[in-house]
Design an enzyme around this catalytic site. Sequence first.
Site, PDB file in Angstrom:
ATOM      1  N   ASN A 200     -65.567  -0.014 -79.420  1.00 44.53           N
ATOM      2  CA  ASN A 200     -66.360  -0.321 -78.219  1.00 44.53           C
ATOM      3  C   ASN A 200     -65.630  -1.243 -77.241  1.00 44.53           C
ATOM      4  O   ASN A 200     -65.784  -1.124 -76.036  1.00 44.53           O
ATOM      5  CB  ASN A 200     -67.730  -0.900 -78.602  1.00 44.53           C
ATOM      6  CG  ASN A 200     -67.635  -2.158 -79.441  1.00 44.53           C
ATOM      7  OD1 ASN A 200     -66.646  -2.409 -80.109  1.00 44.53           O
ATOM      8  ND2 ASN A 200     -68.683  -2.957 -79.404  1.00 44.53           N
TER       9      ASN A 200
ATOM     10  N   GLY B  78     -67.240  -4.133 -87.075  1.00 45.38           N
ATOM     11  CA  GLY B  78     -67.800  -2.788 -87.132  1.00 45.38           C
ATOM     12  C   GLY B  78     -69.214  -2.810 -87.665  1.00 45.38           C
ATOM     13  O   GLY B  78     -69.915  -3.829 -87.591  1.00 45.38           O
ATOM     14  N   SER B  79     -69.637  -1.704 -88.231  1.00 48.42           N
ATOM     15  CA  SER B  79     -71.023  -1.559 -88.670  1.00 48.42           C
ATOM     16  C   SER B  79     -71.282  -2.350 -89.946  1.00 48.42           C
ATOM     17  O   SER B  79     -70.369  -2.647 -90.730  1.00 48.42           O
ATOM     18  CB  SER B  79     -71.342  -0.083 -88.914  1.00 48.42           C
ATOM     19  OG  SER B  79     -70.671   0.389 -90.074  1.00 48.42           O
TER      20      SER B  79
ATOM     21  N   THR C 267     -70.336  -0.257 -93.130  1.00 51.60           N
ATOM     22  CA  THR C 267     -68.901  -0.283 -93.434  1.00 51.60           C
ATOM     23  C   THR C 267     -68.474  -1.674 -93.870  1.00 51.60           C
ATOM     24  O   THR C 267     -67.600  -1.827 -94.734  1.00 51.60           O
ATOM     25  CB  THR C 267     -68.087   0.168 -92.214  1.00 51.60           C
ATOM     26  OG1 THR C 267     -68.535   1.462 -91.805  1.00 51.60           O
ATOM     27  CG2 THR C 267     -66.605   0.237 -92.538  1.00 51.60           C
ATOM     28  N   GLY C 268     -69.080  -2.708 -93.292  1.00 51.68           N
ATOM     29  CA  GLY C 268     -68.761  -4.075 -93.692  1.00 51.68           C
ATOM     30  C   GLY C 268     -69.019  -4.318 -95.168  1.00 51.68           C
ATOM     31  O   GLY C 268     -68.246  -5.034 -95.838  1.00 51.68           O
TER      32      GLY C 268
ATOM     33  N   GLU D   3     -67.443  -9.248 -88.723  1.00 51.61           N
ATOM     34  CA  GLU D   3     -68.290  -9.304 -87.526  1.00 51.61           C
ATOM     35  C   GLU D   3     -69.026  -7.974 -87.454  1.00 51.61           C
ATOM     36  O   GLU D   3     -68.427  -6.946 -87.104  1.00 51.61           O
ATOM     37  CB  GLU D   3     -67.467  -9.528 -86.257  1.00 51.61           C
ATOM     38  CG  GLU D   3     -68.329  -9.629 -85.013  1.00 51.61           C
ATOM     39  CD  GLU D   3     -67.521  -9.569 -83.731  1.00 51.61           C
ATOM     40  OE1 GLU D   3     -68.154  -9.607 -82.651  1.00 51.61           O
ATOM     41  OE2 GLU D   3     -66.281  -9.459 -83.785  1.00 51.61           O
TER      42      GLU D   3
ATOM     43  N   CYS E 293     -72.358  -5.115 -80.077  1.00 49.39           N
ATOM     44  CA  CYS E 293     -73.062  -5.563 -81.283  1.00 49.39           C
ATOM     45  C   CYS E 293     -74.175  -6.552 -80.946  1.00 49.39           C
ATOM     46  O   CYS E 293     -75.167  -6.640 -81.665  1.00 49.39           O
ATOM     47  CB  CYS E 293     -72.082  -6.167 -82.283  1.00 49.39           C
ATOM     48  SG  CYS E 293     -71.148  -7.576 -81.674  1.00 49.39           S
TER      49      CYS E 293
END
Length: 227
Positions: A16, A90-91, A94-95, A112, A146
Amino acid sequence: TRHVPIGVVGAIAPWNFPIILAMFKVAPALLAGNTMVLKPSPFTPLTTLKIGELLRGVLPDGVLNIVSGGDDLGPWMTSHPGIDKISFTGSTATGRKVMASASSSLKRVTLELGGNDAAIVLPDIDVEQVAEQLFWAAFRNTGQICIATKRMYVHKDIYEPLKAALVAYARTVKVGDGAEQGSQIGPINNKMQYQRVLELIADAKDKGYKFVRGGDAASGPGYFVPI
């Protein structure tokens, strides 16, 4: 206290804001004496690779290494024994995978992740002014931030006028190709994310939520979602 570099930092950057969010990782890591392996998103690799090309003659060999690839590359980095720390943006889903993979070798991890940010709107506001601010808090960068506002808690005394002001302002905003004069909101970055947005809209309709504006996919080409 004596501070020493960690060693090799693995950085996984999102699509992004591919440059600024990558540099938020690169600059502090290198200033602290570390080296870095940076993975850009597979949706936005070119600008990051170009920066690596420009820095070839500036940084010593091996200090900043940029590698691009698909979904397998991230897990290779998070589990690699030669990487001492992972910095991931990221999401949340996925984190979790990043943390689980990095834990096998007790890597330091900075995550983050996505949020569910709220706007709390009190009754002493200027409705017209705040409506514009709330709109862009949600839809800046096509909503692909985010910290974008995802829900609003509005005092009952101003609920109806604020709703009307938001709808009125949304009617003035142009969604379109960023190369076209006057476009204010562009397309969703990639097909996977576009489908996710359409699923959220469909889910809201299935649950009987009322749409005061929008709620349909664009009829033409591109990953556009009308406001």
